[in-house]
Design a protein around this motif. Structure first.
Motif, mmCIF file in Angstrom:
data_model
loop_
_atom_site.group_PDB
_atom_site.id
_atom_site.type_symbol
_atom_site.label_atom_id
_atom_site.label_comp_id
_atom_site.label_asym_id
_atom_site.label_seq_id
_atom_site.Cartn_x
_atom_site.Cartn_y
_atom_site.Cartn_z
ATOM 1 N N PRO A 7 8.862 56.721 2.167
ATOM 2 C CA PRO A 7 8.843 57.745 3.221
ATOM 3 C C PRO A 7 7.469 57.885 3.890
ATOM 4 O O PRO A 7 7.383 58.101 5.098
ATOM 5 C CB PRO A 7 9.231 59.026 2.488
ATOM 6 N N THR A 26 14.725 55.161 5.506
ATOM 7 C CA THR A 26 14.559 54.915 4.071
ATOM 8 C C THR A 26 15.839 54.315 3.497
ATOM 9 O O THR A 26 15.795 53.328 2.758
ATOM 10 C CB THR A 26 14.194 56.216 3.316
ATOM 11 N N LEU A 185 13.845 60.509 -1.543
ATOM 12 C CA LEU A 185 13.848 61.516 -0.485
ATOM 13 C C LEU A 185 13.673 62.935 -1.051
ATOM 14 O O LEU A 185 13.003 63.767 -0.432
ATOM 15 C CB LEU A 185 15.121 61.407 0.344
ATOM 16 N N SER A 188 9.977 63.297 -1.802
ATOM 17 C CA SER A 188 9.091 63.416 -0.643
ATOM 18 C C SER A 188 9.127 64.815 -0.035
ATOM 19 O O SER A 188 8.242 65.197 0.710
ATOM 20 C CB SER A 188 9.449 62.371 0.413
#
Length: 190
Positions: A7, A26, A185, A188
């Protein structure tokens, strides 16, 4: 090793675009890597059956390292995608060929495959620091081998067909990739 930083690499490549766009890319980057690995693994296996495992593994490791270096230095989205596709193509020269070699060389296969899986997990953790050392150790200690399988033989007699095994492999790769992307994800966002 790539997924935790993916990311951030995308944010740099996309110049601060929306978070949804980073999440989308991603997922796509992970998918193209897995797809390239899946598509090129049979070709690499075929080549290693003809030329020997050692050469294919050495070229794959060196090429994979170059693709990862390109990924680390990539500044545009096209270059990020190109590096991930090439990384998948070159990873296909390492993972399946190593498993084939272990299947040929190891006496208790189940134990050998368990150790290989454990070594793979450790490689994902410590791989970037040990990449050159792995290549040198492979060059020094990995014996040249040729396949004991007769020409034209695709699978073991009485075993599952190759197409079913490839389909299962594809599902497993995409399942693992989806899980890893979701984890990345989520991480992040913290």
């Amino acid at each position: 090793m790539v997924l935790p930083v993916l990311p951030f690499v995308l944010e740099r490549a996309l110049d601060g675009v929306a978070r949804a766009s980073v999440a989308w890319h991603t997922g796509l980057l992970t998918g193209v890597y897995m797809l390239a690995l899946f598509l090129f693994a049979p070709l690499r296996g075929y080549v290693s059956d003809r030329t020997g495992r050692r050469v294919v593994i050495l070229l794959g490791l060196a090429s994979f390292s170059a693709a990862m270096l390109w990924f680390a230095l990539a500044h545009g989205l096209v270059f990020v995608y190109g590096a991930r596709v090439l990384a998948g193509v070159f990873a296909a020269a390492v993972l399946p060929v190593v498993f084939a070699w272990v299947g040929e060389a190891a006496a208790p296969r189940a134990r050998a495959f368990a150790w290989l899986s454990a070594a793979s997990a450790l490689g994902f953790l410590f791989g970037p620091a040990l990449g050159i050392g792995t290549w040198l150790a492979t060059y020094r200690f990995f014996p040249q081998s040729t396949s004991r399988r007769p020409r034209g033989s695709v699978s073991e007699p009485g075993g599952p067909s190759l197409m079913w095994l490839l389909a299962l492999s594809l599902l497993v790769m995409f399942g693992i990739g989806s899980f890893e992307v979701g984890l990345t994800l989520q991480g992040s966002r913290c």
